[in-house]
Design a protein around this motif. Sequence first.
Motif, PDB file in Angstrom:
ATOM      1  N   GLN A 243     -70.952  33.679 -22.076  1.00 58.27           N
ATOM      2  CA  GLN A 243     -70.135  32.536 -22.482  1.00 58.27           C
ATOM      3  C   GLN A 243     -68.758  32.557 -21.828  1.00 58.27           C
ATOM      4  OE1 GLN A 243     -70.079  32.477 -26.763  1.00 58.27           O
ATOM      5  NE2 GLN A 243     -72.278  32.061 -26.920  1.00 58.27           N
ATOM      6  N   HIS A 244     -68.147  33.732 -21.790  1.00 56.03           N
ATOM      7  CA  HIS A 244     -66.824  33.835 -21.175  1.00 56.03           C
ATOM      8  C   HIS A 244     -66.886  33.464 -19.705  1.00 56.03           C
ATOM      9  CE1 HIS A 244     -62.816  35.311 -20.213  1.00 56.03           C
ATOM     10  NE2 HIS A 244     -63.354  36.033 -19.231  1.00 56.03           N
ATOM     11  N   LYS A 245     -67.912  33.906 -19.006  1.00 58.31           N
ATOM     12  CA  LYS A 245     -68.074  33.609 -17.585  1.00 58.31           C
ATOM     13  C   LYS A 245     -68.234  32.113 -17.363  1.00 58.31           C
ATOM     14  CE  LYS A 245     -70.974  34.700 -13.589  1.00 58.31           C
ATOM     15  NZ  LYS A 245     -72.165  35.454 -13.101  1.00 58.31           N
ATOM     16  N   VAL A 246     -69.023  31.466 -18.220  1.00 56.43           N
ATOM     17  CA  VAL A 246     -69.257  30.028 -18.076  1.00 56.43           C
ATOM     18  C   VAL A 246     -67.974  29.251 -18.344  1.00 56.43           C
ATOM     19  CG1 VAL A 246     -70.489  28.047 -19.013  1.00 56.43           C
ATOM     20  CG2 VAL A 246     -71.701  30.196 -18.633  1.00 56.43           C
ATOM     21  N   PHE A 247     -67.283  29.602 -19.427  1.00 53.55           N
ATOM     22  CA  PHE A 247     -66.063  28.880 -19.781  1.00 53.55           C
ATOM     23  C   PHE A 247     -64.961  29.083 -18.741  1.00 53.55           C
ATOM     24  CE2 PHE A 247     -67.475  29.097 -24.415  1.00 53.55           C
ATOM     25  CZ  PHE A 247     -67.887  27.769 -24.422  1.00 53.55           C
ATOM     26  N   SER A 248     -64.963  30.252 -18.079  1.00 49.59           N
ATOM     27  CA  SER A 248     -63.915  30.510 -17.083  1.00 49.59           C
ATOM     28  C   SER A 248     -64.013  29.567 -15.896  1.00 49.59           C
ATOM     29  CB  SER A 248     -63.991  31.958 -16.604  1.00 49.59           C
ATOM     30  OG  SER A 248     -65.209  32.196 -15.909  1.00 49.59           O
ATOM     31  N   THR A 249     -65.204  29.009 -15.651  1.00 49.27           N
ATOM     32  CA  THR A 249     -65.361  28.063 -14.549  1.00 49.27           C
ATOM     33  C   THR A 249     -64.656  26.739 -14.838  1.00 49.27           C
ATOM     34  OG1 THR A 249     -67.445  27.188 -15.441  1.00 49.27           O
ATOM     35  CG2 THR A 249     -67.588  29.073 -13.945  1.00 49.27           C
ATOM     36  N   CYS A 250     -64.334  26.482 -16.112  1.00 50.71           N
ATOM     37  CA  CYS A 250     -63.685  25.223 -16.492  1.00 50.71           C
ATOM     38  C   CYS A 250     -62.172  25.345 -16.595  1.00 50.71           C
ATOM     39  CB  CYS A 250     -64.239  24.736 -17.832  1.00 50.71           C
ATOM     40  SG  CYS A 250     -66.019  24.454 -17.862  1.00 50.71           S
ATOM     41  N   VAL A 251     -61.648  26.575 -16.440  1.00 53.10           N
ATOM     42  CA  VAL A 251     -60.215  26.791 -16.669  1.00 53.10           C
ATOM     43  C   VAL A 251     -59.363  25.942 -15.735  1.00 53.10           C
ATOM     44  CG1 VAL A 251     -58.363  28.496 -16.467  1.00 53.10           C
ATOM     45  CG2 VAL A 251     -60.481  29.099 -17.632  1.00 53.10           C
ATOM     46  N   SER A 252     -59.740  25.880 -14.458  1.00 55.05           N
ATOM     47  CA  SER A 252     -58.948  25.127 -13.481  1.00 55.05           C
ATOM     48  C   SER A 252     -58.875  23.650 -13.862  1.00 55.05           C
ATOM     49  CB  SER A 252     -59.542  25.274 -12.080  1.00 55.05           C
ATOM     50  OG  SER A 252     -59.559  26.623 -11.686  1.00 55.05           O
ATOM     51  N   HIS A 253     -60.014  23.088 -14.228  1.00 56.72           N
ATOM     52  CA  HIS A 253     -60.036  21.661 -14.568  1.00 56.72           C
ATOM     53  C   HIS A 253     -59.266  21.388 -15.849  1.00 56.72           C
ATOM     54  CE1 HIS A 253     -61.861  17.932 -16.298  1.00 56.72           C
ATOM     55  NE2 HIS A 253     -61.565  17.511 -15.088  1.00 56.72           N
ATOM     56  N   VAL A 254     -59.407  22.254 -16.843  1.00 57.60           N
ATOM     57  CA  VAL A 254     -58.651  22.083 -18.082  1.00 57.60           C
ATOM     58  C   VAL A 254     -57.155  22.126 -17.805  1.00 57.60           C
ATOM     59  CG1 VAL A 254     -58.131  23.120 -20.334  1.00 57.60           C
ATOM     60  CG2 VAL A 254     -60.491  22.959 -19.558  1.00 57.60           C
ATOM     61  N   GLY A 255     -56.736  23.040 -16.914  1.00 54.73           N
ATOM     62  CA  GLY A 255     -55.322  23.105 -16.532  1.00 54.73           C
ATOM     63  C   GLY A 255     -54.865  21.833 -15.845  1.00 54.73           C
ATOM     64  N   ALA A 256     -55.696  21.287 -14.949  1.00 57.99           N
ATOM     65  CA  ALA A 256     -55.346  20.043 -14.250  1.00 57.99           C
ATOM     66  C   ALA A 256     -55.224  18.882 -15.226  1.00 57.99           C
ATOM     67  CB  ALA A 256     -56.392  19.740 -13.175  1.00 57.99           C
ATOM     68  N   VAL A 257     -56.122  18.830 -16.203  1.00 54.28           N
ATOM     69  CA  VAL A 257     -56.071  17.771 -17.221  1.00 54.28           C
ATOM     70  C   VAL A 257     -54.793  17.886 -18.046  1.00 54.28           C
ATOM     71  CG1 VAL A 257     -57.158  16.918 -19.351  1.00 54.28           C
ATOM     72  CG2 VAL A 257     -58.570  17.464 -17.349  1.00 54.28           C
ATOM     73  N   ALA A 258     -54.459  19.110 -18.433  1.00 58.35           N
ATOM     74  CA  ALA A 258     -53.270  19.328 -19.277  1.00 58.35           C
ATOM     75  C   ALA A 258     -51.991  18.936 -18.548  1.00 58.35           C
ATOM     76  CB  ALA A 258     -53.207  20.783 -19.720  1.00 58.35           C
ATOM     77  N   ILE A 259     -51.848  19.352 -17.292  1.00 60.19           N
ATOM     78  CA  ILE A 259     -50.593  19.077 -16.591  1.00 60.19           C
ATOM     79  C   ILE A 259     -50.503  17.631 -16.131  1.00 60.19           C
ATOM     80  CG2 ILE A 259     -50.332  21.454 -15.824  1.00 60.19           C
ATOM     81  CD1 ILE A 259     -51.306  20.643 -13.082  1.00 60.19           C
ATOM     82  N   PHE A 260     -51.605  16.892 -16.197  1.00 62.14           N
ATOM     83  CA  PHE A 260     -51.546  15.464 -15.879  1.00 62.14           C
ATOM     84  C   PHE A 260     -51.257  14.629 -17.119  1.00 62.14           C
ATOM     85  CE2 PHE A 260     -53.622  11.279 -15.435  1.00 62.14           C
ATOM     86  CZ  PHE A 260     -52.938  10.799 -14.336  1.00 62.14           C
ATOM     87  N   TYR A 261     -51.987  14.878 -18.208  1.00 62.24           N
ATOM     88  CA  TYR A 261     -51.879  14.013 -19.384  1.00 62.24           C
ATOM     89  C   TYR A 261     -50.709  14.372 -20.293  1.00 62.24           C
ATOM     90  CZ  TYR A 261     -56.326  11.763 -18.334  1.00 62.24           C
ATOM     91  OH  TYR A 261     -57.316  11.045 -17.732  1.00 62.24           O
ATOM     92  N   LEU A 262     -50.346  15.639 -20.404  1.00 60.71           N
ATOM     93  CA  LEU A 262     -49.253  15.998 -21.311  1.00 60.71           C
ATOM     94  C   LEU A 262     -47.905  15.438 -20.854  1.00 60.71           C
ATOM     95  CD1 LEU A 262     -50.179  19.658 -22.380  1.00 60.71           C
ATOM     96  CD2 LEU A 262     -50.495  17.519 -23.639  1.00 60.71           C
TER      97      LEU A 262
END
Length: 319
Positions: A243-262
């Motif tokens: 699970q940790h390995k799978v979720f780590s693949t989404c970290v970059s996109h989650v960061g991009a979403v956060a720094i755009f929408y916040l």
Amino acid sequence: MLQNQDTMEILSNSTSKFPTFLLTGIPGLESSHAWISIPFCCFYAIALSGNSMILFVITIQQSLHEPMYYFLSMLSATDVGLTVSTLSTTLGILWFDACEISLYSCIVQMFFLHVFTFMESGVLVAMAFDNYVAICDPLRYTTILTNSRIIQMGVPMITHATVLILPLLLLLKPLYFCRMNALSYSYCYHPDVIQLACSDIRANSICGLIDLILTTGMDTPCIVLSYILIIHSVLRIAPPEEQHKVFSTCVSHVGAVAIFYLPMLGLSLVYRYGWSAPRVVRSVMANVYLLLPPVLNPIIYSVETRQIHKAVLSLLLPK
């Protein structure tokens, strides 16, 4: 009768359909603009060089010709567009105190600024869909996200953004503006511009609200839904050690979403409810809103995405 004539004369002398707007740098720190320009130049250099490098390595590296990297190249292209659209006016103010901008130049800047903003929001949705397919339906990934389908997703993003912004700009033409047209930021931001109009702006405000609903209002729920489905699928199927390995693949996109929408949310709140806040706070928020994503996105993806990290290192350190 004489009083009415005087009133009409005053109104005719105080309004114009072809105004000159005054852009604002950092309020209260005008004497330090030369020093403030140094970090701004650094940010613009990082944004342009970082995103251009990502575009270059994806273009020349055959191993990166995959759907997720195509979407990343779209994100980098929109970030370059956002950076270039505000660079000239911001640095012009900080370097040369060039605060004046004509209505038509303002409209051109608004067009590119808002088009690239709308496009970036759409690209983030496409990247969320890419993550969803890669994690929840990996066996059909290559058949779902073919090159032709990626093109079919990219072209509507450009069309959608252009179609949404054109009515906003056309509705500016019939407006009359008061002579003291001091904008709040170092670039032309549509809600800021229409507030200076002396005529009725209800149609402009309604059109702007519709555009907001059709972009952020639709894109944000789609991204949230994608991650709800991803989390549900991973927790239901994947073993705990995976699970940790799978979720780590989404970290970059989650960061991009956060720094755009916040920052976008912060600027909207400051613009609507924070007029009692110091002008310097509003100015800093406006610059953070446009500079943060182009600066941080290439850094995040270069650090978190192993293939991009290796490609950038091989380009910088070929030996």
